[in-house]
Design a protein around this motif. Structure first.
Motif, mmCIF file in Angstrom:
data_model
loop_
_atom_site.group_PDB
_atom_site.id
_atom_site.type_symbol
_atom_site.label_atom_id
_atom_site.label_comp_id
_atom_site.label_asym_id
_atom_site.label_seq_id
_atom_site.Cartn_x
_atom_site.Cartn_y
_atom_site.Cartn_z
ATOM 1 N N THR A 1 0.856 -1.190 0.000
ATOM 2 C CA THR A 1 0.000 0.000 0.000
ATOM 3 C C THR A 1 0.887 1.233 0.000
ATOM 4 O O THR A 1 1.783 1.353 0.849
ATOM 5 C CB THR A 1 -0.923 0.010 1.230
ATOM 6 O OG1 THR A 1 -1.695 -1.194 1.266
ATOM 7 C CG2 THR A 1 -1.861 1.204 1.180
ATOM 8 N N ASP A 2 0.649 2.146 -0.951
ATOM 9 C CA ASP A 2 1.467 3.348 -1.112
ATOM 10 C C ASP A 2 0.577 4.572 -0.966
ATOM 11 O O ASP A 2 -0.425 4.704 -1.683
ATOM 12 C CB ASP A 2 2.142 3.326 -2.490
ATOM 13 C CG ASP A 2 3.074 4.503 -2.692
ATOM 14 O OD1 ASP A 2 3.622 5.008 -1.691
ATOM 15 O OD2 ASP A 2 3.259 4.924 -3.845
ATOM 16 N N ILE B 1 4.245 7.072 2.718
ATOM 17 C CA ILE B 1 4.129 5.957 3.655
ATOM 18 C C ILE B 1 3.821 4.699 2.856
ATOM 19 O O ILE B 1 2.819 4.641 2.130
ATOM 20 C CB ILE B 1 3.035 6.214 4.712
ATOM 21 C CG1 ILE B 1 3.371 7.455 5.541
ATOM 22 C CG2 ILE B 1 2.863 4.998 5.606
ATOM 23 C CD1 ILE B 1 2.309 7.807 6.562
ATOM 24 N N THR C 1 3.233 0.587 3.197
ATOM 25 C CA THR C 1 2.931 -0.509 4.116
ATOM 26 C C THR C 1 3.083 -1.833 3.369
ATOM 27 O O THR C 1 2.488 -2.030 2.303
ATOM 28 C CB THR C 1 1.509 -0.393 4.675
ATOM 29 O OG1 THR C 1 1.380 0.858 5.357
ATOM 30 C CG2 THR C 1 1.225 -1.512 5.655
ATOM 31 N N GLU D 1 2.566 -5.860 3.767
ATOM 32 C CA GLU D 1 1.875 -6.878 4.570
ATOM 33 C C GLU D 1 2.136 -8.249 3.943
ATOM 34 O O GLU D 1 1.851 -8.460 2.765
ATOM 35 C CB GLU D 1 0.381 -6.583 4.632
ATOM 36 C CG GLU D 1 -0.361 -7.414 5.661
ATOM 37 C CD GLU D 1 -1.778 -6.927 5.893
ATOM 38 O OE1 GLU D 1 -1.964 -5.983 6.695
ATOM 39 O OE2 GLU D 1 -2.698 -7.466 5.257
ATOM 40 N N ARG E 1 14.245 -1.317 5.131
ATOM 41 C CA ARG E 1 13.617 -0.224 4.416
ATOM 42 C C ARG E 1 14.140 -0.165 2.980
ATOM 43 O O ARG E 1 15.351 -0.178 2.743
ATOM 44 C CB ARG E 1 13.931 1.088 5.132
ATOM 45 C CG ARG E 1 13.269 2.298 4.480
ATOM 46 C CD ARG E 1 14.002 3.604 4.779
ATOM 47 N NE ARG E 1 14.479 3.676 6.124
ATOM 48 C CZ ARG E 1 13.802 4.170 7.148
ATOM 49 N NH1 ARG E 1 12.579 4.612 6.944
ATOM 50 N NH2 ARG E 1 14.340 4.212 8.355
ATOM 51 N N THR F 1 8.104 0.839 11.533
ATOM 52 C CA THR F 1 7.334 0.093 12.522
ATOM 53 C C THR F 1 7.047 -1.304 11.987
ATOM 54 O O THR F 1 6.725 -1.468 10.807
ATOM 55 C CB THR F 1 6.013 0.806 12.851
ATOM 56 O OG1 THR F 1 5.219 0.929 11.656
ATOM 57 C CG2 THR F 1 6.278 2.196 13.418
ATOM 58 N N ARG F 2 7.162 -2.272 12.868
ATOM 59 C CA ARG F 2 6.913 -3.673 12.502
ATOM 60 C C ARG F 2 5.989 -4.299 13.537
ATOM 61 O O ARG F 2 6.090 -3.998 14.731
ATOM 62 C CB ARG F 2 8.217 -4.476 12.443
ATOM 63 C CG ARG F 2 9.244 -3.936 11.448
ATOM 64 C CD ARG F 2 10.588 -4.642 11.627
ATOM 65 N NE ARG F 2 11.614 -4.109 10.733
ATOM 66 C CZ ARG F 2 11.923 -4.627 9.565
ATOM 67 N NH1 ARG F 2 11.281 -5.709 9.143
ATOM 68 N NH2 ARG F 2 12.858 -4.093 8.811
ATOM 69 N N ARG G 1 3.608 -7.145 9.270
ATOM 70 C CA ARG G 1 3.321 -5.852 8.663
ATOM 71 C C ARG G 1 4.445 -4.885 9.004
ATOM 72 O O ARG G 1 4.829 -4.756 10.166
ATOM 73 C CB ARG G 1 1.980 -5.320 9.154
ATOM 74 C CG ARG G 1 1.565 -3.989 8.541
ATOM 75 C CD ARG G 1 0.251 -3.521 9.128
ATOM 76 N NE ARG G 1 -0.823 -4.447 8.829
ATOM 77 C CZ ARG G 1 -1.965 -4.502 9.525
ATOM 78 N NH1 ARG G 1 -2.147 -3.715 10.547
ATOM 79 N NH2 ARG G 1 -2.888 -5.374 9.191
ATOM 80 N N THR H 1 5.819 -0.802 8.157
ATOM 81 C CA THR H 1 5.462 0.508 7.619
ATOM 82 C C THR H 1 6.731 1.340 7.492
ATOM 83 O O THR H 1 7.446 1.548 8.483
ATOM 84 C CB THR H 1 4.449 1.221 8.522
ATOM 85 O OG1 THR H 1 3.275 0.412 8.665
ATOM 86 C CG2 THR H 1 4.049 2.565 7.913
ATOM 87 N N TYR H 2 7.022 1.780 6.244
ATOM 88 C CA TYR H 2 8.193 2.606 5.957
ATOM 89 C C TYR H 2 7.721 4.029 5.641
ATOM 90 O O TYR H 2 6.675 4.215 5.016
ATOM 91 C CB TYR H 2 8.976 2.041 4.773
ATOM 92 C CG TYR H 2 9.237 0.557 4.851
ATOM 93 C CD1 TYR H 2 10.168 0.039 5.744
ATOM 94 C CD2 TYR H 2 8.545 -0.340 4.038
ATOM 95 C CE1 TYR H 2 10.409 -1.325 5.814
ATOM 96 C CE2 TYR H 2 8.781 -1.707 4.107
ATOM 97 C CZ TYR H 2 9.714 -2.183 4.999
ATOM 98 O OH TYR H 2 9.941 -3.539 5.068
ATOM 99 N N GLN H 3 8.514 4.999 6.044
ATOM 100 C CA GLN H 3 8.096 6.396 5.907
ATOM 101 C C GLN H 3 9.261 7.265 5.435
ATOM 102 O O GLN H 3 10.397 7.096 5.878
ATOM 103 C CB GLN H 3 7.571 6.896 7.258
ATOM 104 C CG GLN H 3 7.140 8.335 7.297
ATOM 105 C CD GLN H 3 6.581 8.704 8.665
ATOM 106 O OE1 GLN H 3 5.662 8.073 9.164
ATOM 107 N NE2 GLN H 3 7.146 9.714 9.271
#
Length: 445
Positions: A195-196, A214, A216, A218, A230, A246-247, A259, A261-263
């Motif tokens: 998800t972008d 961001i 995500t 999954e 990342r 975050t993992r 899951r 999440t890269y930012q």
């Protein structure tokens, strides 16, 4: 209490025999002998003996695709106990699993069940996900279930053991990829979703402004520690500031779901349009036993407004004089363009739909391309009608349907070329307008 102990308790003690009345009693002696015989022949107290098959514990390894797993690939161990005896206390003793990482999926489950012969029993279920560290031939040692049962009013501890399970882990033999290669990252999974999201839309960002991206990731069948680092997002003309990662791991009955999440905060450093290439994430499909590729989609920074109408700011209201001047200019320009035909309206797919088509084409995914094409047809039905009338598009579209819905092995068309053709604008002769009314003195000429 053993059978011999129970039998000794049923027999009269020697002192009691010595207190029997003398033979002169006659009939009294016969009554005593008869009572002694009945005592010896009376049935022993009932006792719930544990027979073979009353307490069973089995462990089953569910190999994906009935194939030996590779290193770091998830395998589910299904642990099931079936017990006829009532259970007072229980404790599962797990083997060391020295060559595996593992996690238990949820709590133990107890239920009532029926045996093939119709008897009632108690069922125990536990699921453990294991991840082998490296290739080789291993054995899952027995699990032990310590049960405290009620044996004729007395507590009794029984240990029920499962059988050892052979557990072969295959070595990767393909030319590229594999568990031992750091680049590209080895990611065995049942499914991968990307998800972008951007805020604000990157196409609206100007020089000196910042947008936040961001992404995500999954992954089904993986724990958070096994997700890739990342991704590297670097290109000429932008400043990138990486944010926190975050993992988390979500436990489901079918396995863990990881899951990440890269930012990034992205700021353009030049006034030109800056293209961002797609970022490929290769992964191994544990269901089909093939390598696949997920993608963080390509985007561009700057260059225009987004396609979404809701993201556009309302235009300022012009003054009456400016509006009148603009109307006259537009009218004159329209008259000038009528003769040249450049005022023809055109239809085109949105940028998001065009990106979906090109992404599926680059991935060589006919089914994904067909799904994006169906969305395009719903988005602009008039375009779909135009495509059907073009001979150069009819053949590749028919080949695409045969590749997706026809027999296995049907060749797919040139997807990149088809994506380019479908992404071009289509000019139409004129937009439908209101029907003209006939004059009062007769039909229209």
């Amino acid at each position: 209490m053993s059978g011999e102990t129970m039998l000794e308790a049923a027999l009269p003690s020697p002192p009691l025999l010595r207190r029997v009345p003398s033979p002169a009693a006659g009939g009294g002696r016969a009554r005593i002998l008869a009572a002694l015989v009945l005592t010896l022949l009376a049935p022993l107290p009932a006792r719930a003996e544990i027979e073979p098959g009353d307490l069973t514990l089995t462990v089953t390894a569910e190999f994906n695709g009935n194939s030996a797993p590779f290193a770091r690939e998830m395998v589910l161990l299904k642990i099931r106990g079936v017990y006829k005896q009532p259970i007072l206390l229980e404790e599962v003793v797990q083997p060391s699993l020295a060559n595996f990482s593992w996690t238990q999926l949820g709590r133990d489950h107890w239920s009532k069940t029926k045996l093939p012969d119709g008897q009632s029993a108690i069922a125990f279920d536990r699921t453990v996900a294991v991840f082998p560290h490296h290739a080789g031939d291993f054995v899952i040692e027995p699990f032990t279930h310590k049960l405290t049962v009620n044996d004729v009013g007395e507590r009794r501890v029984v240990e029920v053991r499962s059988k050892p399970i052979p557990f072969p882990v295959a070595a990767w033999t393909a030319v590229t990829g594999g568990p031992d290669v750091k680049e590209p990252w080895w990611l065995p999974a049942g499914d991968v979703a990307v998800t972008d999201s951007w805020s604000p839309d990157p196409e609206t960002v100007k020089l000196g402004e910042t947008t936040r991206r961001i992404v995500t990731l999954e992954v089904q069948g993986m724990v958070a520690e096994g997700l890739p680092p990342r991704p590297v997002m670097r290109t000429r003309g932008i400043l990138t500031f990486a944010g926190p990662v975050t993992r988390e791991t979500l436990l489901t009955p079918s396995g863990p779901v990881a899951r990440a999440t890269y930012q990034w905060d992205v700021k353009p450093g030049v006034p030109e349009v800056i293209p961002l290439d797609a970022i490929a994430i290769p992964w191994f499909d544990t269901n089909t036993r093939t390598m696949r590729e997920a993608e963080i989609p390509a985007r561009q920074i700057g260059g225009g407004l987004p396609d979404r109408e809701g993201d556009r700011a309302p235009p300022p209201v012009p003054s009456p004089l400016v509006a009148a001047a603009a109307a006259l200019a537009a009218f004159g320009l329209g008259l000038a363009l009528i003769g040249y035909g450049t005022g023809r309206p055109r239809l085109r797919l949105s940028a998001a739909t065009r990106r979906s088509l090109h992404r599926a084409a680059r991935a060589g995914d006919p089914a994904g391309f067909r799904a994006a094409l169906e969305a395009a047809r719903r988005e602009v039905p008039a375009l779909a009608r135009i495509w059907r009338t073009r001979p150069d598009l009819a053949a590749p579209l028919a080949a695409l349907d045969r590749a997706v819905f026809g027999t296995a092995g049907a060749p797919a068309p040139d997807l990149p070329a088809l994506a380019r053709a479908l992404s071009r604008p289509e000019f139409i002769a004129a937009l439908p307008g209101p029907e003209r009314l006939a004059p009062l003195d007769g039909p229209a000429r």
